[in-house]
Write a protein that holds these residues in place. Sequence first.
Motif: not given
Length: 137
Positions: A43-63
């Motif tokens: 739904e987001s119009p802009e590309d963040l330049g980060v893969s989904l798997n990297d984002m999910i892994a970072t969110m899990g570690t940071g969480g």
Amino acid sequence: MKRTGEVILGIIGAFLYGILAFFGGLFLWLKNNPDLVQDMLNESPEDLGVSLNDMIATMGTGGVYLLVSSLIAIVLGIIAMFLLKGNKNPKIAGIIFIVTSVIFAVITVGAGIFAGILYLIAGIMCLVRKPKTLIEE
């Protein structure tokens, strides 16, 4: 001597660390729901330049990092507040408040700075305030 100010600052600081713990739990929940994260990214119009798997892994570690560190800070704050009850050990409580504020403001990479400032003020108040001495003549 009543230590109401220190206890109130400790409660507010613990509440702010509780908010950080909530966000840590939210990140863990999002890590376990990758479809929801994928839908939000679509739904987001802009590309963040980060893969989904990297984002999910970072969110899990940071969480996990935010959740555990915030819960430890809350427990240490509660211990310090119990030490203040009845003005038993204000020096030890002040040291706990100050050490907790500095360590967890650094550990959370600045996310816990406001709660850390409140703990720091409460710790300084614990160390500086002296009971009134009556001079009898």
